[in-house]
Design an enzyme around this catalytic site. Structure first.
Site, PDB file in Angstrom:
ATOM      1  N   ARG A  20      26.247  43.488  40.461  1.00  0.00           N
ATOM      2  CA  ARG A  20      27.605  43.371  41.007  1.00  0.00           C
ATOM      3  C   ARG A  20      28.388  42.230  40.347  1.00  0.00           C
ATOM      4  O   ARG A  20      29.614  42.200  40.439  1.00  0.00           O
ATOM      5  CB  ARG A  20      27.545  43.156  42.518  1.00  0.00           C
ATOM      6  CG  ARG A  20      27.139  44.405  43.291  1.00  0.00           C
ATOM      7  CD  ARG A  20      26.886  44.086  44.746  1.00  0.00           C
ATOM      8  NE  ARG A  20      28.032  43.433  45.378  1.00  0.00           N
ATOM      9  CZ  ARG A  20      27.962  42.804  46.550  1.00  0.00           C
ATOM     10  NH1 ARG A  20      26.796  42.735  47.198  1.00  0.00           N
ATOM     11  NH2 ARG A  20      29.044  42.234  47.062  1.00  0.00           N
ATOM     12  N   GLN A  80       8.050  39.517  39.054  1.00  0.00           N
ATOM     13  CA  GLN A  80       8.107  40.709  39.897  1.00  0.00           C
ATOM     14  C   GLN A  80       8.542  41.887  39.034  1.00  0.00           C
ATOM     15  O   GLN A  80       9.661  41.925  38.542  1.00  0.00           O
ATOM     16  CB  GLN A  80       9.086  40.532  41.052  1.00  0.00           C
ATOM     17  CG  GLN A  80       9.106  41.734  42.001  1.00  0.00           C
ATOM     18  CD  GLN A  80      10.183  41.633  43.073  1.00  0.00           C
ATOM     19  OE1 GLN A  80      11.223  41.012  42.854  1.00  0.00           O
ATOM     20  NE2 GLN A  80       9.946  42.240  44.229  1.00  0.00           N
ATOM     21  N   TYR A 108      16.231  31.100  47.817  1.00  0.00           N
ATOM     22  CA  TYR A 108      16.852  32.074  46.927  1.00  0.00           C
ATOM     23  C   TYR A 108      17.647  31.389  45.826  1.00  0.00           C
ATOM     24  O   TYR A 108      18.332  30.389  46.069  1.00  0.00           O
ATOM     25  CB  TYR A 108      17.760  33.017  47.727  1.00  0.00           C
ATOM     26  CG  TYR A 108      16.987  33.793  48.772  1.00  0.00           C
ATOM     27  CD1 TYR A 108      16.501  35.066  48.495  1.00  0.00           C
ATOM     28  CD2 TYR A 108      16.696  33.216  50.004  1.00  0.00           C
ATOM     29  CE1 TYR A 108      15.752  35.766  49.430  1.00  0.00           C
ATOM     30  CE2 TYR A 108      15.942  33.913  50.952  1.00  0.00           C
ATOM     31  CZ  TYR A 108      15.473  35.180  50.658  1.00  0.00           C
ATOM     32  OH  TYR A 108      14.721  35.856  51.582  1.00  0.00           O
ATOM     33  N   ASP A 110      20.270  32.412  44.430  1.00  0.00           N
ATOM     34  CA  ASP A 110      21.708  32.701  44.475  1.00  0.00           C
ATOM     35  C   ASP A 110      22.365  32.147  45.740  1.00  0.00           C
ATOM     36  O   ASP A 110      23.381  32.664  46.201  1.00  0.00           O
ATOM     37  CB  ASP A 110      21.959  34.213  44.361  1.00  0.00           C
ATOM     38  CG  ASP A 110      21.288  35.008  45.486  1.00  0.00           C
ATOM     39  OD1 ASP A 110      20.602  34.400  46.334  1.00  0.00           O
ATOM     40  OD2 ASP A 110      21.468  36.246  45.520  1.00  0.00           O
ATOM     41  N   GLY A 143      21.391  40.920  59.398  1.00  0.00           N
ATOM     42  CA  GLY A 143      20.319  41.072  60.369  1.00  0.00           C
ATOM     43  C   GLY A 143      20.497  40.063  61.504  1.00  0.00           C
ATOM     44  O   GLY A 143      20.841  38.908  61.265  1.00  0.00           O
ATOM     45  N   GLU A 157      17.692  44.551  61.916  1.00  0.00           N
ATOM     46  CA  GLU A 157      18.732  44.927  60.958  1.00  0.00           C
ATOM     47  C   GLU A 157      19.898  45.587  61.700  1.00  0.00           C
ATOM     48  O   GLU A 157      19.707  46.304  62.690  1.00  0.00           O
ATOM     49  CB  GLU A 157      18.166  45.888  59.910  1.00  0.00           C
ATOM     50  CG  GLU A 157      17.078  45.284  59.047  1.00  0.00           C
ATOM     51  CD  GLU A 157      17.524  44.043  58.296  1.00  0.00           C
ATOM     52  OE1 GLU A 157      18.687  44.008  57.825  1.00  0.00           O
ATOM     53  OE2 GLU A 157      16.730  43.093  58.198  1.00  0.00           O
ATOM     54  N   ARG A 318      34.649  13.097  25.891  1.00  0.00           N
ATOM     55  CA  ARG A 318      33.500  13.966  25.648  1.00  0.00           C
ATOM     56  C   ARG A 318      32.206  13.166  25.760  1.00  0.00           C
ATOM     57  O   ARG A 318      32.223  11.937  25.883  1.00  0.00           O
ATOM     58  CB  ARG A 318      33.640  14.613  24.264  1.00  0.00           C
ATOM     59  CG  ARG A 318      34.791  15.611  24.166  1.00  0.00           C
ATOM     60  CD  ARG A 318      35.013  16.076  22.748  1.00  0.00           C
ATOM     61  NE  ARG A 318      33.809  16.640  22.147  1.00  0.00           N
ATOM     62  CZ  ARG A 318      33.655  16.884  20.853  1.00  0.00           C
ATOM     63  NH1 ARG A 318      34.653  16.590  20.011  1.00  0.00           N
ATOM     64  NH2 ARG A 318      32.546  17.394  20.391  1.00  0.00           N
ATOM     65  N   ASN A 362      43.267  -2.348  18.686  1.00  0.00           N
ATOM     66  CA  ASN A 362      44.333  -1.387  18.935  1.00  0.00           C
ATOM     67  C   ASN A 362      44.234  -0.247  17.929  1.00  0.00           C
ATOM     68  O   ASN A 362      44.211  -0.470  16.713  1.00  0.00           O
ATOM     69  CB  ASN A 362      45.707  -2.055  18.818  1.00  0.00           C
ATOM     70  CG  ASN A 362      46.828  -1.085  19.172  1.00  0.00           C
ATOM     71  OD1 ASN A 362      47.175  -0.917  20.325  1.00  0.00           O
ATOM     72  ND2 ASN A 362      47.399  -0.440  18.157  1.00  0.00           N
ATOM     73  N   TYR A 372      32.904  13.624  10.094  1.00  0.00           N
ATOM     74  CA  TYR A 372      32.066  14.757   9.685  1.00  0.00           C
ATOM     75  C   TYR A 372      32.344  15.124   8.238  1.00  0.00           C
ATOM     76  O   TYR A 372      33.492  15.352   7.851  1.00  0.00           O
ATOM     77  CB  TYR A 372      32.370  15.950  10.613  1.00  0.00           C
ATOM     78  CG  TYR A 372      31.504  17.165  10.409  1.00  0.00           C
ATOM     79  CD1 TYR A 372      30.121  17.073  10.314  1.00  0.00           C
ATOM     80  CD2 TYR A 372      32.092  18.423  10.334  1.00  0.00           C
ATOM     81  CE1 TYR A 372      29.343  18.207  10.139  1.00  0.00           C
ATOM     82  CE2 TYR A 372      31.322  19.559  10.167  1.00  0.00           C
ATOM     83  CZ  TYR A 372      29.946  19.451  10.069  1.00  0.00           C
ATOM     84  OH  TYR A 372      29.174  20.570   9.894  1.00  0.00           O
TER      85      TYR A 372
END
Length: 451
Positions: A20, A80, A108, A110, A143, A157, A318, A362, A372
């Protein structure tokens, strides 16, 4: 970490496919507060003192497995395959808990807002089954928990409930704890003779009661136990997370005139007396001391800001940026992996990457640390009291000595000794009348073409 006497373990269910969400990123790796939901669950288990922590994953999601292994190691994995319900998922962790004698809590991956303090009460009973319930604003398809005093009589349920049971607002969160031996013994009796052909964890309650084992429920806030199954719910969880963070910082003495516009990460630290203006975003690893000022539309991640420093508006800090006391980083300035010492300034339109800026130095508008070379990063050092003129490029590795000056528009490729002035630009040439003659010629050509 919680202090306790009996051993504790956690089983975190994270094998769902999350279809979903409609996202290539596995559901439990979607972030809330800039941290994967699964990591929030692991954080809570660790804060409870659970050891081991077993995460049940599916074969369909190697990303989740890799995430767990990177944080907890291979021993934390249970698989599982194929999915056959929550009871089956918990049983998949049984081998990983072989020899464990203590209480096990099932949570869980989530449910990102559930904290250790919400879970802790499930461990109060050491000889039975305890679930976490909540009072639902709209019970709907949840439930129901049927209580008889302090005893949990049943989990029913919604589709199987009588009108009387449907009228109950006490609902099941799915979180459950029990002694390991009892839990896996009861799961061995769970059957899958239901419409979905799945093994349900909730069946453990009825089986425990048949044995005469205690069954009870403890309650948490509904928002704390909300699960995330779709993008709209993820956004709702993020909004709830941010609301809690904002309230906590306001209570701690942080000033925010428009708190709803400020977004925090899971680990943001802000000291009292700091002012955060509207529309500021904190990524992970931001540490702001007391009495700083973060101005509007700034983004701070992996950076530290000392007392008295001012950031923004429209600044970006950063990872590795470290601003000392009274430092000023102004509009459209980006700082990455640079330590700026007390009183130094970069007020406008600059990029400072990989280096150090000394006290009271400054950095003029438009200055760039050219760090870089296409392969490697190099460092720029601007020592105490140095003055770098506007629109300068400092090509690293290079050092601007203490008290030295760089003339505006210079490209500096060699070290500048302390106290010296460096100029690296072509001498200005002025040609009298040239512009007037040029424009006259061009306009004549344009007029000729238009005839």
């Amino acid at each position: 970490m919680t202090s306790h006497s009996a051993p504790r373990a956690a089983i975190i269910l994270a094998a769902g496919q999350g279809t979903r969400m409609k996202s290539p990123l596995p559901k439990v790796l979607h972030p809330v507060g800039r941290r994967a939901m699964l990591d929030h669950a692991i954080d809570a288990a660790q804060a409870l003192g659970c050891d081991p922590i077993i995460v049940v994953v599916g074969e369909h999601s190697p990303q989740v497995r890799a995430h767990v292994v990177a944080r907890l190691g291979e021993a934390a994995i249970a698989v599982q395959d194929p999915p056959q319900g929550t009871g089956h998922a918990v049983r998949c962790a049984q081998a990983a808990l072989a020899g464990f004698e203590g209480q096990v809590v099932v949570t869980y991956g989530d449910v990102p807002l559930l904290k250790a303090a919400d879970i802790e009460p499930v461990f109060a009973s050491a000889d039975g089954v305890t679930v976490i319930g909540f009072e639902a604003r709209d019970p709907g398809a949840y439930g129901r928990l049927v209580m008889e005093g302090d005893t949990l009589a049943a989990i029913t349920e919604a589709k199987e409930a009588s009108p009387e049971v449907l009228a109950l607002t006490a609902c099941n969160s799915g979180v459950m704890a029990a002694p390991a031996a009892l839990l896996f013994d009861l799961l061995g009796e769970v059957r899958n003779d239901n419409a979905k052909g799945e093994y349900y964890l909730t069946d453990v309650v009825a089986l425990a009661r048949q044995r005469g084992a205690p069954t009870r429920a403890v309650f948490a806030a509904e928002d704390s136990v909300m699960g995330v199954n779709a993008q709209a719910e993820l956004a709702q969880a993020e909004a709830l997370f941010q609301s809690v963070q904002r309230d906590a910082f306001l209570a701690a003495g942080v000033t925010m005139s428009a708190p709803d516009t400020v977004h925090f990460a899971w680990d943001t630290q802000v000291g009292p007396g700091t002012v955060i203006e509207p529309y500021v975003v904190f990524g992970p690893g931001a540490v702001i001391a007391a009495n700083a000022r973060i101005r509007s539309f700034s983004h701070i991640e992996g950076a530290t800001v000392a007392s008295g420093a001012e950031v923004g508006p429209y600044a970006r800090l950063r990872p590795g940026a470290a601003l000392g006391e009274d430092v000023k980083v102004g509009n459209f300035v980006e700082v990455k992996n640079v330590a700026m010492a007390k009183g130094s300034k970069a007020n406008h339109l600059a990029y400072l990457g990989d280096g150090t800026v000394g006290a009271a130095a400054n950095i003029g508008a438009g200055t760039i640390f050219c760090n870089y070379d296409g392969v490697f990063k190099h460092r720029t050092t601007v020592e105490d009291g140095a003055f770098v003129g506007s629109n300068s490029a400092l090509v690293a590795p290079v050092t601007i000595g203490a008290g030295a000056m760089v003339g505006s528009g210079s490209v500096i490729t060699r070290d500048v000794p302390p106290g010296d002035l460096a100029l690296a630009r072509a001498p200005q040439t002025t040609k009298p009348g040239w512009a007037t003659r040029f424009m006259a010629t061009m306009r004549a050509k344009k007029a000729e073409k238009s005839r």
